[in-house]
Design a protein around this motif. Structure first.
Motif, mmCIF file in Angstrom:
data_model
loop_
_atom_site.group_PDB
_atom_site.id
_atom_site.type_symbol
_atom_site.label_atom_id
_atom_site.label_comp_id
_atom_site.label_asym_id
_atom_site.label_seq_id
_atom_site.Cartn_x
_atom_site.Cartn_y
_atom_site.Cartn_z
ATOM 1 N N VAL A 74 38.930 24.620 16.074
ATOM 2 C CA VAL A 74 38.736 25.044 14.688
ATOM 3 C C VAL A 74 37.331 25.598 14.489
ATOM 4 O O VAL A 74 37.066 26.264 13.480
ATOM 5 C CB VAL A 74 38.997 23.901 13.682
ATOM 6 C CG1 VAL A 74 40.417 23.379 13.800
ATOM 7 C CG2 VAL A 74 37.981 22.771 13.830
ATOM 8 N N THR A 75 36.412 25.328 15.428
ATOM 9 C CA THR A 75 35.064 25.882 15.366
ATOM 10 C C THR A 75 34.968 27.101 16.276
ATOM 11 O O THR A 75 35.718 27.238 17.240
ATOM 12 C CB THR A 75 34.010 24.850 15.812
ATOM 13 O OG1 THR A 75 34.125 24.623 17.224
ATOM 14 C CG2 THR A 75 34.203 23.528 15.069
ATOM 15 N N ASP A 76 34.020 27.984 15.977
ATOM 16 C CA ASP A 76 33.831 29.174 16.807
ATOM 17 C C ASP A 76 33.439 28.791 18.232
ATOM 18 O O ASP A 76 33.953 29.348 19.206
ATOM 19 C CB ASP A 76 32.760 30.077 16.190
ATOM 20 C CG ASP A 76 33.172 30.640 14.839
ATOM 21 O OD1 ASP A 76 34.389 30.705 14.568
ATOM 22 O OD2 ASP A 76 32.273 30.999 14.040
ATOM 23 N N ALA A 77 32.507 27.830 18.365
ATOM 24 C CA ALA A 77 32.038 27.437 19.693
ATOM 25 C C ALA A 77 33.128 26.732 20.486
ATOM 26 O O ALA A 77 33.273 26.942 21.694
ATOM 27 C CB ALA A 77 30.809 26.531 19.567
ATOM 28 N N GLY A 78 33.917 25.894 19.827
ATOM 29 C CA GLY A 78 34.994 25.202 20.516
ATOM 30 C C GLY A 78 36.087 26.144 20.971
ATOM 31 O O GLY A 78 36.650 26.000 22.064
ATOM 32 N N LEU A 79 36.398 27.132 20.126
ATOM 33 C CA LEU A 79 37.407 28.129 20.491
ATOM 34 C C LEU A 79 36.939 28.939 21.692
ATOM 35 O O LEU A 79 37.710 29.213 22.615
ATOM 36 C CB LEU A 79 37.690 29.039 19.299
ATOM 37 C CG LEU A 79 38.821 30.059 19.462
ATOM 38 C CD1 LEU A 79 40.156 29.361 19.675
ATOM 39 C CD2 LEU A 79 38.887 30.975 18.242
ATOM 40 N N ALA A 80 35.642 29.301 21.696
ATOM 41 C CA ALA A 80 35.085 30.063 22.813
ATOM 42 C C ALA A 80 35.096 29.255 24.105
ATOM 43 O O ALA A 80 35.174 29.824 25.203
ATOM 44 C CB ALA A 80 33.652 30.502 22.485
ATOM 45 N N GLY A 142 30.995 21.687 13.817
ATOM 46 C CA GLY A 142 30.680 20.779 14.902
ATOM 47 C C GLY A 142 31.917 20.439 15.706
ATOM 48 O O GLY A 142 33.022 20.343 15.153
ATOM 49 N N TRP A 143 31.755 20.293 17.023
ATOM 50 C CA TRP A 143 32.854 19.856 17.858
ATOM 51 C C TRP A 143 32.328 18.938 18.956
ATOM 52 O O TRP A 143 31.145 18.951 19.283
ATOM 53 C CB TRP A 143 33.643 21.019 18.451
ATOM 54 C CG TRP A 143 32.982 21.733 19.610
ATOM 55 C CD1 TRP A 143 32.146 22.804 19.551
ATOM 56 C CD2 TRP A 143 33.130 21.415 21.007
ATOM 57 N NE1 TRP A 143 31.755 23.182 20.807
ATOM 58 C CE2 TRP A 143 32.347 22.350 21.724
ATOM 59 C CE3 TRP A 143 33.840 20.453 21.714
ATOM 60 C CZ2 TRP A 143 32.256 22.341 23.119
ATOM 61 C CZ3 TRP A 143 33.744 20.437 23.103
ATOM 62 C CH2 TRP A 143 32.965 21.381 23.784
ATOM 63 N N GLY A 144 33.226 18.118 19.484
ATOM 64 C CA GLY A 144 32.821 17.207 20.536
ATOM 65 C C GLY A 144 34.019 16.480 21.105
ATOM 66 O O GLY A 144 35.154 16.951 21.020
ATOM 67 N N GLN A 145 33.747 15.325 21.686
ATOM 68 C CA GLN A 145 34.785 14.513 22.305
ATOM 69 C C GLN A 145 34.800 13.124 21.667
ATOM 70 O O GLN A 145 33.737 12.557 21.392
ATOM 71 C CB GLN A 145 34.538 14.377 23.814
ATOM 72 C CG GLN A 145 34.520 15.692 24.579
ATOM 73 C CD GLN A 145 35.892 16.316 24.705
ATOM 74 O OE1 GLN A 145 36.913 15.628 24.636
ATOM 75 N NE2 GLN A 145 35.940 17.635 24.893
ATOM 76 N N PHE A 172 31.731 8.568 20.987
ATOM 77 C CA PHE A 172 31.978 9.989 20.772
ATOM 78 C C PHE A 172 30.815 10.817 21.310
ATOM 79 O O PHE A 172 29.751 10.288 21.654
ATOM 80 C CB PHE A 172 32.112 10.262 19.271
ATOM 81 C CG PHE A 172 30.810 10.077 18.521
ATOM 82 C CD1 PHE A 172 30.031 11.174 18.177
ATOM 83 C CD2 PHE A 172 30.346 8.809 18.198
ATOM 84 C CE1 PHE A 172 28.812 11.013 17.514
ATOM 85 C CE2 PHE A 172 29.136 8.625 17.529
ATOM 86 C CZ PHE A 172 28.373 9.735 17.182
ATOM 87 N N THR A 173 31.022 12.119 21.353
ATOM 88 C CA THR A 173 29.929 13.071 21.551
ATOM 89 C C THR A 173 30.055 14.183 20.523
ATOM 90 O O THR A 173 31.150 14.466 20.025
ATOM 91 C CB THR A 173 29.944 13.732 22.947
ATOM 92 O OG1 THR A 173 31.065 14.617 23.047
ATOM 93 C CG2 THR A 173 30.002 12.691 24.055
ATOM 94 N N THR A 174 28.946 14.788 20.190
ATOM 95 C CA THR A 174 28.925 16.066 19.490
ATOM 96 C C THR A 174 28.340 17.067 20.471
ATOM 97 O O THR A 174 27.155 16.986 20.820
ATOM 98 C CB THR A 174 28.071 16.006 18.215
ATOM 99 O OG1 THR A 174 28.624 15.032 17.320
ATOM 100 C CG2 THR A 174 28.037 17.360 17.518
ATOM 101 N N GLU A 175 29.164 17.965 20.956
ATOM 102 C CA GLU A 175 28.732 18.910 21.974
ATOM 103 C C GLU A 175 27.983 20.093 21.367
ATOM 104 O O GLU A 175 27.066 20.640 21.989
ATOM 105 C CB GLU A 175 29.943 19.416 22.760
ATOM 106 C CG GLU A 175 30.730 18.327 23.450
ATOM 107 C CD GLU A 175 29.973 17.682 24.594
ATOM 108 O OE1 GLU A 175 29.083 18.344 25.167
ATOM 109 O OE2 GLU A 175 30.272 16.512 24.903
ATOM 110 N N ALA A 176 28.385 20.508 20.178
ATOM 111 C CA ALA A 176 27.738 21.657 19.529
ATOM 112 C C ALA A 176 27.839 21.500 18.022
ATOM 113 O O ALA A 176 28.935 21.419 17.478
ATOM 114 C CB ALA A 176 28.384 22.967 19.971
ATOM 115 N N LEU A 177 26.686 21.444 17.368
ATOM 116 C CA LEU A 177 26.606 21.366 15.911
ATOM 117 C C LEU A 177 25.771 22.537 15.419
ATOM 118 O O LEU A 177 24.684 22.806 15.953
ATOM 119 C CB LEU A 177 25.952 20.044 15.488
ATOM 120 C CG LEU A 177 25.763 19.825 13.981
ATOM 121 C CD1 LEU A 177 27.111 19.678 13.293
ATOM 122 C CD2 LEU A 177 24.901 18.582 13.729
ATOM 123 N N SER A 178 26.272 23.250 14.410
ATOM 124 C CA SER A 178 25.544 24.422 13.920
ATOM 125 C C SER A 178 25.782 24.606 12.435
ATOM 126 O O SER A 178 26.773 24.140 11.879
ATOM 127 C CB SER A 178 25.992 25.689 14.666
ATOM 128 O OG SER A 178 27.346 25.987 14.374
#
Length: 298
Positions: A74-80, A142-145, A172-178
């Motif tokens: 659902v996030t741009d970074a996660g989709l990429a 934001g996305w993560g595991q 959990f992790t947050t891999e990319a937050l923007s």
């Protein structure tokens, strides 16, 4: 404790759109008959959620709009990164424990971590009166595991605090937050929350090891320990939430206490900006918080 506090974990667990409900796996009549008389319920889930607005009001208000959540995609970074938009491989378990507590547990069906994602078009605060609000974040993503998340509603007799308590634990992790850099908001680029690396030292060599056995509420309804989760690369946090009545201790009014039993993580970002001004990168290594209480008073 108010009925709202008791039911909050249930409401959180079922805060899904009708479309999300439609993707829950159905249970046949034969399977359902086997549930009769049992103390738990297991739901396998795949889906995503959207919400036009979330508002929390007290003496002021916090408003998030254009919300989407689900898988990392659902996030741009996660989709990429190749992830889908659904929160997949998720298993939600409800269990009434022998002590009368309600345990709600999120884990994966496969034993692997679940990728998650969250988007809010805007996050703003206001004084509750009609008129413009102060925008804090724009296009927050934001996305993560997620390895596990647990919510337990504990009766006073089973709570270490001797009062009805909502217990929470997450690994959990947050891999990319923007968030977008604009003239009037806080911008974030490359934000993360991960397991503390302790500058390369082994986890067993750190002071945190002595604190961790007190975490996780006697390991209610879970198969992993905080040390397991930290070693696997996840940040870990445990909190307890409970009501404090006016006149109790130093409380003047009825209030809500959030007790942080433990938090361990590395937190950072490649860049933070305020308005159009870049503030540079930030790295907070080996953050450890324990025995900390935050009180929210109307």
């Amino acid at each position: 404790m108010s009925s709202f506090l008791k039911m909050f974990p249930v409401a959180l667990a079922f805060g899904m759109s009708p479309a999300a409900y439609a993707e829950l796996e159905s249970i046949t009549d034969g399977e359902l008959s086997g549930v009769t008389g049992q103390s738990g319920l297991t739901i396998d889930y795949s889906g995503r959620m959207s919400m036009q607005q979330f508002r929390y009001e007290d003496s002021g208000e916090l408003v998030a709009e254009d919300i989407r959540s689900g898988g990392a995609g659902v996030t741009d970074a996660g989709l990429a990164a190749g992830y889908g938009e659904n929160l997949d491989d998720a298993r939600l378990t409800f269990d009434i424990a022998a002590d009368g507590g309600l345990d709600i547990l999120w884990q994966s069906q496969s034993g692997q971590s679940m990728d998650w994602g969250f988007v809010a078009g805007t996050v703003a605060v206001g004084d509750g009166a009609p008129g413009p609000r102060t925008r804090i974040f724009s296009d927050l993503q934001g996305w993560g595991q997620l390895r596990t998340a647990q919510h337990s509603v504990l009766p006073a007799s089973e709570s270490a605090l001797n009062r009805s308590t909502i217990y929470n634990y997450a690994a959990f992790t947050t891999e990319a937050l923007s968030s977008s850099k604009t003239s009037a908001t806080i911008g974030i680029d490359g934000g993360y929350i991960k397991s503390p690396d302790f500058s390369g030292s082994g986890l067993d060599e750190m002071d945190l090891t002595d604190q961790i056995p007190a975490w996780a509420g006697g390991q209610r309804a879970r198969s992993t320990t905080p040390m397991d989760d930290l070693r696997a690369g996840f940040a870990a946090v445990e909190t307890s939430t409970y009501a404090v009545n006016a006149g109790e201790g130093a409380a003047v009014n009825d209030s809500l206490a959030i007790e942080v039993t433990g938090f361990a993580a590395d937190v950072g970002a490649q860049n933070i900006s305020v308005g159009q001004m870049d503030m540079g990168s930030v790295a907070l290594d080996n953050i450890q918080i324990s025995d900390t209480i935050v009180t929210l008073t109307p």
